[in-house]
Structures are given as C-alpha cells and as structure tokens.
Design a protein around this motif. Structure first.
Motif, PDB file in Angstrom:
ATOM      1  N   PHE A 224      32.757  38.057  52.379  1.00  0.00           N
ATOM      2  CA  PHE A 224      32.699  38.747  51.094  1.00  0.00           C
ATOM      3  C   PHE A 224      34.106  39.271  50.798  1.00  0.00           C
ATOM      4  CE2 PHE A 224      28.411  38.595  52.602  1.00  0.00           C
ATOM      5  CZ  PHE A 224      27.702  38.239  51.467  1.00  0.00           C
ATOM      6  N   THR A 225      34.658  38.807  49.670  1.00  0.00           N
ATOM      7  CA  THR A 225      36.070  38.998  49.399  1.00  0.00           C
ATOM      8  C   THR A 225      36.300  39.211  47.914  1.00  0.00           C
ATOM      9  OG1 THR A 225      38.274  37.996  49.730  1.00  0.00           O
ATOM     10  CG2 THR A 225      36.476  36.504  49.160  1.00  0.00           C
ATOM     11  N   SER A 226      37.559  39.521  47.539  1.00  0.00           N
ATOM     12  CA  SER A 226      37.907  39.686  46.125  1.00  0.00           C
ATOM     13  C   SER A 226      39.415  39.563  45.957  1.00  0.00           C
ATOM     14  CB  SER A 226      37.455  41.060  45.616  1.00  0.00           C
ATOM     15  OG  SER A 226      37.955  41.301  44.310  1.00  0.00           O
ATOM     16  N   GLU A 227      39.819  38.959  44.847  1.00  0.00           N
ATOM     17  CA  GLU A 227      41.245  38.886  44.516  1.00  0.00           C
ATOM     18  C   GLU A 227      41.810  40.252  44.161  1.00  0.00           C
ATOM     19  OE1 GLU A 227      41.433  34.330  42.696  1.00  0.00           O
ATOM     20  OE2 GLU A 227      41.558  36.062  41.345  1.00  0.00           O
ATOM     21  N   GLY A 228      40.961  41.216  43.869  1.00  0.00           N
ATOM     22  CA  GLY A 228      41.426  42.552  43.518  1.00  0.00           C
ATOM     23  C   GLY A 228      41.620  43.469  44.702  1.00  0.00           C
ATOM     24  N   CYS A 229      41.351  42.990  45.898  1.00  0.00           N
ATOM     25  CA  CYS A 229      41.404  43.797  47.123  1.00  0.00           C
ATOM     26  C   CYS A 229      42.620  43.393  47.951  1.00  0.00           C
ATOM     27  CB  CYS A 229      40.111  43.580  47.905  1.00  0.00           C
ATOM     28  SG  CYS A 229      40.174  44.062  49.633  1.00  0.00           S
ATOM     29  N   SER A 230      43.515  44.341  48.206  1.00  0.00           N
ATOM     30  CA  SER A 230      44.748  44.023  48.934  1.00  0.00           C
ATOM     31  C   SER A 230      44.501  43.697  50.401  1.00  0.00           C
ATOM     32  CB  SER A 230      45.733  45.189  48.827  1.00  0.00           C
ATOM     33  OG  SER A 230      45.189  46.368  49.403  1.00  0.00           O
ATOM     34  N   SER A 231      43.348  44.094  50.945  1.00  0.00           N
ATOM     35  CA  SER A 231      43.022  43.796  52.342  1.00  0.00           C
ATOM     36  C   SER A 231      42.381  42.427  52.516  1.00  0.00           C
ATOM     37  CB  SER A 231      42.063  44.863  52.890  1.00  0.00           C
ATOM     38  OG  SER A 231      42.632  46.143  52.824  1.00  0.00           O
ATOM     39  N   CYS A 232      42.046  41.759  51.406  1.00  0.00           N
ATOM     40  CA  CYS A 232      41.292  40.514  51.496  1.00  0.00           C
ATOM     41  C   CYS A 232      42.116  39.262  51.811  1.00  0.00           C
ATOM     42  CB  CYS A 232      40.498  40.299  50.213  1.00  0.00           C
ATOM     43  SG  CYS A 232      39.070  41.410  50.071  1.00  0.00           S
ATOM     44  N   PRO A 233      43.354  39.118  51.310  1.00  0.00           N
ATOM     45  CA  PRO A 233      44.090  37.881  51.598  1.00  0.00           C
ATOM     46  C   PRO A 233      44.194  37.526  53.082  1.00  0.00           C
ATOM     47  CG  PRO A 233      45.143  39.026  49.789  1.00  0.00           C
ATOM     48  CD  PRO A 233      44.060  39.941  50.304  1.00  0.00           C
ATOM     49  N   PRO A 234      44.424  38.490  54.014  1.00  0.00           N
ATOM     50  CA  PRO A 234      44.429  38.096  55.429  1.00  0.00           C
ATOM     51  C   PRO A 234      43.085  37.537  55.904  1.00  0.00           C
ATOM     52  CG  PRO A 234      45.506  40.222  55.138  1.00  0.00           C
ATOM     53  CD  PRO A 234      44.838  39.895  53.839  1.00  0.00           C
ATOM     54  N   ALA A 235      41.988  38.089  55.376  1.00  0.00           N
ATOM     55  CA  ALA A 235      40.669  37.570  55.752  1.00  0.00           C
ATOM     56  C   ALA A 235      40.453  36.184  55.165  1.00  0.00           C
ATOM     57  CB  ALA A 235      39.576  38.534  55.280  1.00  0.00           C
ATOM     58  N   ASP A 236      40.930  35.964  53.922  1.00  0.00           N
ATOM     59  CA  ASP A 236      40.850  34.631  53.320  1.00  0.00           C
ATOM     60  C   ASP A 236      41.608  33.616  54.167  1.00  0.00           C
ATOM     61  OD1 ASP A 236      39.417  35.688  51.178  1.00  0.00           O
ATOM     62  OD2 ASP A 236      41.208  36.027  49.981  1.00  0.00           O
ATOM     63  N   LYS A 237      42.787  34.015  54.653  1.00  0.00           N
ATOM     64  CA  LYS A 237      43.593  33.122  55.495  1.00  0.00           C
ATOM     65  C   LYS A 237      42.903  32.843  56.827  1.00  0.00           C
ATOM     66  CE  LYS A 237      48.101  34.348  53.537  1.00  0.00           C
ATOM     67  NZ  LYS A 237      49.435  34.969  53.794  1.00  0.00           N
ATOM     68  N   LEU A 238      42.241  33.858  57.367  1.00  0.00           N
ATOM     69  CA  LEU A 238      41.509  33.668  58.622  1.00  0.00           C
ATOM     70  C   LEU A 238      40.367  32.681  58.436  1.00  0.00           C
ATOM     71  CD1 LEU A 238      40.893  34.326  61.554  1.00  0.00           C
ATOM     72  CD2 LEU A 238      39.689  36.395  60.770  1.00  0.00           C
ATOM     73  N   LEU A 239      39.659  32.778  57.311  1.00  0.00           N
ATOM     74  CA  LEU A 239      38.587  31.825  57.035  1.00  0.00           C
ATOM     75  C   LEU A 239      39.142  30.404  56.970  1.00  0.00           C
ATOM     76  CD1 LEU A 239      35.481  31.766  56.268  1.00  0.00           C
ATOM     77  CD2 LEU A 239      36.268  31.501  53.911  1.00  0.00           C
ATOM     78  N   GLU A 240      40.270  30.235  56.301  1.00  0.00           N
ATOM     79  CA  GLU A 240      40.890  28.920  56.202  1.00  0.00           C
ATOM     80  C   GLU A 240      41.346  28.426  57.574  1.00  0.00           C
ATOM     81  OE1 GLU A 240      44.347  26.639  53.582  1.00  0.00           O
ATOM     82  OE2 GLU A 240      44.252  28.824  53.580  1.00  0.00           O
ATOM     83  N   LYS A 241      41.863  29.336  58.387  1.00  0.00           N
ATOM     84  CA  LYS A 241      42.357  28.967  59.709  1.00  0.00           C
ATOM     85  C   LYS A 241      41.235  28.477  60.620  1.00  0.00           C
ATOM     86  CE  LYS A 241      45.045  30.865  63.559  1.00  0.00           C
ATOM     87  NZ  LYS A 241      44.081  30.597  64.664  1.00  0.00           N
ATOM     88  N   ILE A 242      40.152  29.223  60.681  1.00  0.00           N
ATOM     89  CA  ILE A 242      39.066  28.820  61.568  1.00  0.00           C
ATOM     90  C   ILE A 242      38.394  27.552  61.050  1.00  0.00           C
ATOM     91  CG2 ILE A 242      37.310  30.297  60.491  1.00  0.00           C
ATOM     92  CD1 ILE A 242      36.140  30.740  63.274  1.00  0.00           C
ATOM     93  N   GLN A 243      38.386  27.360  59.736  1.00  0.00           N
ATOM     94  CA  GLN A 243      37.838  26.118  59.183  1.00  0.00           C
ATOM     95  C   GLN A 243      38.662  24.922  59.662  1.00  0.00           C
ATOM     96  OE1 GLN A 243      38.451  25.344  55.010  1.00  0.00           O
ATOM     97  NE2 GLN A 243      36.518  24.262  54.815  1.00  0.00           N
ATOM     98  N   LYS A 244      39.977  25.041  59.628  1.00  0.00           N
ATOM     99  CA  LYS A 244      40.844  23.949  60.057  1.00  0.00           C
ATOM    100  C   LYS A 244      40.677  23.653  61.548  1.00  0.00           C
ATOM    101  CE  LYS A 244      44.454  24.590  56.564  1.00  0.00           C
ATOM    102  NZ  LYS A 244      45.865  25.003  56.307  1.00  0.00           N
TER     103      LYS A 244
ATOM    104  N   LYS B 233      48.141  38.502  38.490  1.00  0.00           N
ATOM    105  CA  LYS B 233      49.150  39.123  37.630  1.00  0.00           C
ATOM    106  C   LYS B 233      49.022  40.635  37.519  1.00  0.00           C
ATOM    107  CE  LYS B 233      49.671  34.897  34.899  1.00  0.00           C
ATOM    108  NZ  LYS B 233      49.607  34.264  33.560  1.00  0.00           N
ATOM    109  N   ARG B 234      47.924  41.195  38.011  1.00  0.00           N
ATOM    110  CA  ARG B 234      47.740  42.644  37.963  1.00  0.00           C
ATOM    111  C   ARG B 234      46.943  43.086  39.184  1.00  0.00           C
ATOM    112  NH1 ARG B 234      46.646  40.716  33.081  1.00  0.00           N
ATOM    113  NH2 ARG B 234      44.403  40.785  33.459  1.00  0.00           N
ATOM    114  N   GLY B 235      46.797  44.384  39.328  1.00  0.00           N
ATOM    115  CA  GLY B 235      45.969  44.918  40.401  1.00  0.00           C
ATOM    116  C   GLY B 235      46.691  45.011  41.729  1.00  0.00           C
ATOM    117  N   GLU B 236      45.926  45.205  42.797  1.00  0.00           N
ATOM    118  CA  GLU B 236      46.503  45.442  44.126  1.00  0.00           C
ATOM    119  C   GLU B 236      47.274  44.239  44.664  1.00  0.00           C
ATOM    120  OE1 GLU B 236      43.764  46.926  46.981  1.00  0.00           O
ATOM    121  OE2 GLU B 236      43.271  48.731  45.845  1.00  0.00           O
ATOM    122  N   ASN B 237      46.918  43.042  44.212  1.00  0.00           N
ATOM    123  CA  ASN B 237      47.614  41.831  44.686  1.00  0.00           C
ATOM    124  C   ASN B 237      48.565  41.263  43.630  1.00  0.00           C
ATOM    125  OD1 ASN B 237      46.472  41.537  47.351  1.00  0.00           O
ATOM    126  ND2 ASN B 237      44.529  41.031  46.344  1.00  0.00           N
ATOM    127  N   GLU B 238      49.042  42.095  42.745  1.00  0.00           N
ATOM    128  CA  GLU B 238      49.934  41.661  41.670  1.00  0.00           C
ATOM    129  C   GLU B 238      51.137  40.895  42.229  1.00  0.00           C
ATOM    130  OE1 GLU B 238      52.542  43.552  37.942  1.00  0.00           O
ATOM    131  OE2 GLU B 238      51.385  44.861  39.289  1.00  0.00           O
TER     132      GLU B 238
END
Length: 260
Positions: free
Chosen positions: A50-70, A194-199
């Motif tokens: 469970f993730t969101s582009e508006g959450c600054s803590s989420c990109p590392p978790a997104d990368k982890l999901l991609e990593k374990i998938q690979k 373009k905006r928010g915590e991950n601008e």
C-alpha cells in the motif's frame, strides 16, 4: 580490564555495529536476498504494497517491491501495488490512486485489529504485515510463505474481447466465507511528481493495481466478466487472482491468469 569494562565494551561495539548498519552501509537491502534464494517453492506468496506518490517514505518501498520482483526467479510470488487515495489532498494527486485501494487497506486494518492505516505497508498472504522498506523482513516473510503448502489450488483462465475480460476459475476446495479476488495489474509506469512531498522526483512503479473484483465462491468452477481497461494488452498487463478468507484475510491459493 574489569568485568564491567568488558560489558561496556561489548555494548559499545554493538551500538557501533547498529550505527554502521543503519547509516553508513549503502544498499543494505542485499541482506534479505539469501532468504529468497534458499526458500523452497512448495507454496506461494502474495505481496501487497500500500503506497502513494504523495508519501515521501513510499519510493524506497516501491523500489524494494521492484527489487524482490526481479529476484523472484520464477518462484510463485505475486506482486500487487495498491495506490491509496488519502494522500491525494496534500498538493499532489496520485494518478493511480483509488478509493478501492484505500478500502482494501482499511479491511486489512479490521482483520488485523489495527486502529490506523499508513503508507508504506507490506502485507504477505493476508496475514503478516509491516511498515517501511525493511528488505530482510520482507524477504523472510516471503520465504516462509513459499515453504508453506497452500490450503487449496486455483486455476484462472482469461479471454479478452473488445470491451470485456472473461475469467474462468477452478478450485479444488470450497471453504465457508471464501471469495475470489481478482486484480488487473499494469506492470509498470513512470510519473514525474510536480508537487507535494516527492516534488521534483521521477517515480517508477511496478505491479500497479488498476481494477479489483471480488466474487463470493459457491461453486468450484465459475465465470466472472469484468470491464477491460482501454489500454489493456497481454504484454503490459497481467491478471492475478487468489482465494481469500472473508473473516480473517488469510489467502489460501493464488495464481496468474493464462490467456486463451
């Protein structure tokens, strides 16, 4: 050196090790990989993020999901990224977010007797959860799931026509309070925030859940017809289905649909 001095030295050494691990060692996610490499393939693992582009803590978790998938190497691991919508009011609307994703996370909160929902959150096989991007934790939970024989079997076949997807399912066991959960998954996408915590960040996503459908099971075989997304194709999308206990959230069987 006195006994107290020795104890103090051990404690200091331990603290230094923790500091090195958490702050100074780059790319420490490799620490979880051996769990996956040595795991048996008797079972399966459904990994929901469970993730969101508006959450600054989420990109590392997104990368982890991609990593374990690979690194899954053909093991029976099914990856689902649910983009929730409760971050959308904070200066940036996630184009993949949906109320359905938020509702699913809220359902897990109820199943697990949690009072709050948050991102990022990983859930494995509907019964184990944790927050953040701890690779060792995720790989360990997935390995445990892979070594547990499933309670049921599931076959899912799909046929696409111009406007609909026809899904035929077959299972060997029907338990009380069990539903077939089906997710239409877009395999990858990239967003410039373009905006928010991950601008200013360019975020890469994998296994984005775009539609979900649930069918209460009464027969071992059946058919489910769902709308076909406008840009759906069998190269860039996949369909994941699993059997889930409606009272506990436990997932008892999972598969990817094959296309006729």
């Amino acid at each position: 050196m006195t006994r107290n001095d020795k104890i103090a030295a051990v404690v200091v050494s331990f603290l230094i090790t923790l500091i090195l691990y958490y702050f100074l060692i780059p790319n420490r996610n490799w620490l979880g990989k051996p769990y996956l490499e040595t795991a048996q393939n008797d079972g399966f693992a459904v990994v929901e993020l469970f993730t969101s582009e508006g959450c600054s803590s989420c990109p590392p978790a997104d990368k982890l999901l991609e990593k374990i998938q690979k690194e899954s190497n053909g093991k029976k691991i099914y990856f689902l990224a649910f983009h929730v919508d409760y971050w959308d009011h904070l200066n940036w609307k996630d184009s993949f977010s949906s109320e359905q994703s938020t509702s699913r996370q809220q359902q897990y909160s109820s199943w697990m007797n949690r009072t709050l929902i948050y991102t990022p959150q990983f859930i494995v096989n509907g019964i184990s959860e944790f927050g953040g991007d701890d690779a060792r934790k995720l790989y360990s939970l997935v390995a445990d799931a892979l070594e547990t024989k499933p309670a049921a079997a599931l076959i899912l076949e799909a046929h696409a026509n111009k406007q609909q997807l026809e899904l035929n399912y077959e299972t060997n066991i029907i338990e009380k309070n069990t539903s077939l959960f089906v997710a239409l998954v877009q395999k990858q996408a990239t967003t410039e925030v373009k905006r928010g915590e991950n601008e200013g960040r360019l975020l890469h996503h994998v296994q984005i859940v775009r539609q979900t459908h649930t069918l209460s099971l009464e027969e071992k075989q059946g058919r489910l017809v769902v709308p076909k997304p406008e840009n759906f194709n069998t190269t860039d999308w996949e369909i994941i289905g699993f059997l889930q206990d409606d009272t506990t959230g436990a997932i008892n069987a999972a598969t990817k649909a094959t296309f006729n």
